[in-house]
Design a protein around this motif. Structure first.
Motif, PDB file in Angstrom:
ATOM      1  N   LEU B 215     -23.674 153.910 -29.603  1.00  0.00           N
ATOM      2  CA  LEU B 215     -24.045 152.879 -28.635  1.00  0.00           C
ATOM      3  C   LEU B 215     -24.943 151.837 -29.298  1.00  0.00           C
ATOM      4  O   LEU B 215     -24.740 150.626 -29.148  1.00  0.00           O
ATOM      5  CB  LEU B 215     -24.770 153.542 -27.452  1.00  0.00           C
ATOM      6  N   SER B 216     -25.936 152.313 -30.079  1.00  0.00           N
ATOM      7  CA  SER B 216     -26.881 151.376 -30.677  1.00  0.00           C
ATOM      8  C   SER B 216     -26.186 150.534 -31.736  1.00  0.00           C
ATOM      9  O   SER B 216     -26.450 149.338 -31.869  1.00  0.00           O
ATOM     10  CB  SER B 216     -28.074 152.126 -31.255  1.00  0.00           C
ATOM     11  N   SER B 219     -24.246 147.953 -29.875  1.00  0.00           N
ATOM     12  CA  SER B 219     -25.095 146.947 -29.238  1.00  0.00           C
ATOM     13  C   SER B 219     -25.712 146.011 -30.268  1.00  0.00           C
ATOM     14  O   SER B 219     -26.081 144.893 -29.962  1.00  0.00           O
ATOM     15  CB  SER B 219     -26.193 147.627 -28.411  1.00  0.00           C
ATOM     16  N   ARG B 220     -25.825 146.484 -31.521  1.00  0.00           N
ATOM     17  CA  ARG B 220     -26.345 145.599 -32.570  1.00  0.00           C
ATOM     18  C   ARG B 220     -25.247 144.707 -33.122  1.00  0.00           C
ATOM     19  O   ARG B 220     -25.465 143.963 -34.072  1.00  0.00           O
ATOM     20  CB  ARG B 220     -26.990 146.428 -33.685  1.00  0.00           C
TER      21      ARG B 220
END
Lengths: 275, 323
Positions: B215-216, B219-220
């Motif tokens: 997810l991270s 999202s980046r």
């Protein structure tokens, strides 16, 4: 299929199973012929209007035999599964309740040993030593199958022991027996039953495979396994003898697998994850 | 680290020891006298031959060590086992170990090819299914898996056999092992094991996608392809274990497939021996297969620990989850 709000697989599995149950339980009324009556003038006939699935080497109607045979096969599979389930529950509850004790260690070691026996190998040893019959085959099935239920039950019990209700029961002075039957058993039942739905399918397949190899019930019983063994001998001239029981085994296992898949979809949170 | 390896090795030996006890007990529990089985029933012999028959029976009993105590019989058996002596086949009179070793290459070849087919199918369709989770591709693959997993192994085998050997004439039936004959039984065996692997790869990938790092990364602003590549690598380790562990079910499946395709492997040999009531062969076969499974489990455990001690501990804790 994967949408939990529309459990298509669950519903279709139940529908298929229901239809099969009607066909098999209603065999005495639905079967067009007597399953054991021989008719030597109609040996190994191809499927026709009179005999939709053809006839076997004694001129018996394959469709009638398949419908009647389902009762023996399904009842014996369910009985074997229940026996394995009860043994598994008992062992799992005991091992989990007395986690870390000598009983737990011995039971876990026994499970490790049984896990190193491939099912087919154990079944073959039993068939070789005790003779080939359906009851010996079922014995091998129970000897192997309880292990998965015991492992599942034990892990459920170990989780449940961390819960407050368990500590509360202990504090209130409940006996071990009371804790096992009132606290732990109810928690273990539903995951074990879901596992059983899946296991019943693979159990039926294993019994079918061994019967096909001639290690299960012997002809002339109207039973799917013996029909498979029979059909194998005449596969080149009359493959249709196999089709009846094989088709019904496929549908039965499919129904149980669909139900299992549907149940898992509803319970497993990972299944809904998407990238 | 070394202590852990030592403990695993010790555990494997204890398991093997218990397995020999079970096999020995089963053989001794079996109804019927092995000597009578070898010589036939004394009632069949003429009255004047009774004495000679009894002498022969006693001689054979002594030769097989059946006149000694259970513990002596067991230790004698183990003593022979340590020297890789699995006994003598009643039917052919040859050493069981030699018979098994002679058939090992055929079974190994079949299993290796099936494992490869299974792994390729499992990784490919499992990944596709996970990437398209909930879409029609995924549903089609899952449906095909359920259907394939519900089909009896011998039906798949007989269907492929009649299709390629009879209808298409592309496959020649004979009782000799060879590379030209390998592909059809291997394909069958691979197809039988594939659904389970596809399902596992899919579930593993999906649970990997659910992790925070995915997810991270997304999202980046990392591209979907790069994230998938990372997730795939992380999801792969348990999958390799599953492939190794599926060797156990391959052993079971191989018996059916070898029988259908008359593939001259160990499974077919053991099956034929059951019909001939050749006890030593069955005993030897069971022991070899159990040892093999224990060895595979040991290797998987060790490899796990070597690659990632963290995963090893997790596996210990969550071992019950993979029933």
């Amino acid at each position: 299929m994967s949408n939990a709000n529309h459990p298509v697989s669950l519903v279709s599995g139940i529908v298929v199973l229901g239809l099969l149950a009607i066909l098999i339980l209603g065999a005495p009324f639905l079967a067009p012929y007597d399953p054991v009556k021989q008719n030597v003038t109609e040996r190994l006939e191809k499927p026709s209007m009179e005999h939709p699935l053809g006839t076997d080497r004694f001129g018996r109607d394959v469709l009638s035999r398949t419908l009647h045979g389902g009762q023996t096969t399904l009842i014996s599979s369910v009985v074997a599964l229940c026996a394995a389930l009860i043994i598994g529950l008992f062992v799992g509850l005991t091992a989990g309740m007395f986690h870390g004790s000598i009983i737990d260690i011995i039971l876990m070691r026994l499970i490790d040993v049984l896990l190193s026996f491939p099912f087919m190998v154990l079944a073959m040893v039993i068939a070789a030593l005790f003779g080939t019959s359906l009851s010996h085959l079922l014995l091998a099935v129970v000897a192997v199958w309880w292990v998965s239920f015991a492992r599942l039950t034990r892990s459920v019990v170990l989780h449940a022991k961390n819960e407050t209700s368990f500590a509360a029961a202990r504090v209130l002075g409940a006996t071990n027996g009371a804790i096992i039957f009132k606290e732990l058993l109810p928690k273990a039942i539903s995951p074990v039953l879901i596992l059983a739905t899946f296991e019943l399918g693979s159990l039926i397949l294993s019994i079918a495979a061994l019967s096909f190899l001639g290690l299960g019930s012997q002809p002339p019983a109207p039973e799917w396994g013996s029909m498979l063994a029979d059909g194998r001998d005449h596969f080149m001239q009359a493959p249709h003898i196999l089709i009846g029981p094989a088709l019904f085994i496929f549908l039965t296992v499919l129904a149980f697998n669909l139900i299992g898949e549907g149940l898992r979809d509803r319970l497993d949170p990972y299944e809904k994850t998407e990238l | 680290m070394y202590r852990m390896l030592l403990r695993k090795l010790l555990e494997a030996f204890v398991t093997l020891f218990c397995a020999t006890l079970i096999i020995f007990a089963l053989i001794r529990l079996a109804p019927g006298d092995p000597v009578q089985l070898l010589l036939g029933h004394p009632g069949e012999a003429a009255l004047s031959d009774k004495q000679a028959f009894n002498d022969r029976a006693a001689g054979l009993r002594a030769q097989l060590g059946l006149d000694q105590s259970m513990i002596k019989q067991y230790t004698a058996w183990i003593h022979n086992l340590v020297q890789l002596d699995l006994g003598t086949s009643i039917h052919t009179g040859r050493a069981v170990s030699a018979e098994i070793v002679a058939r090992l290459p055929a079974t190994a070849m079949l299993s290796a090819a099936a494992l490869l087919i299974q792994a390729v199918l499992g990784l490919f369709f499992g990944t596709v299914s996970a990437l398209k989770a909930g879409k029609s591709y995924d549903n089609a693959i899952r449906l095909a898996c359920v259907a394939l997993a519900s089909t009896p192994a011998f039906v798949i085998g007989l269907f492929l056999l009649s299709l390629f050997a009879v209808t298409l004439g592309a496959y020649e039936i004979s009782s000799e092992a060879g590379l030209s004959r390998l592909w059809l039984p291997a394909l069958t065996l691979g197809l039988i094991g594939a659904p389970q692997l596809i399902r596992m790869v899919r579930a593993n990938m999906l649970s990997e996608f659910g992790r925070i790092y995915v997810l991270s990364a997304l999202s980046r602003g990392l591209s979907r392809e790069r994230v998938v590549k990372h997730a795939l690598r992380n999801a792969l380790l348990p999958v390799i274990t599953m492939i190794a562990l599926s060797l156990t079910s391959l052993i079971s499946g191989a018996v059916v497939i070898e029988s259908i395709f008359s593939w001259p492997g160990i499974g077919k040999y053991a099956l034929d021996s059951i019909l001939l009531k050749d006890y030593p062969v069955i005993q030897g076969y069971a022991l070899v297969m159990v040892s093999l499974v224990i060895l595979i489990h040991l290797c998987v455990d060790v490899v796990y620990a070597l690659i990632d001690p963290r995963i090893h501990r997790k596996r210990e804790a969550g071992a019950e989850e993979h029933v």
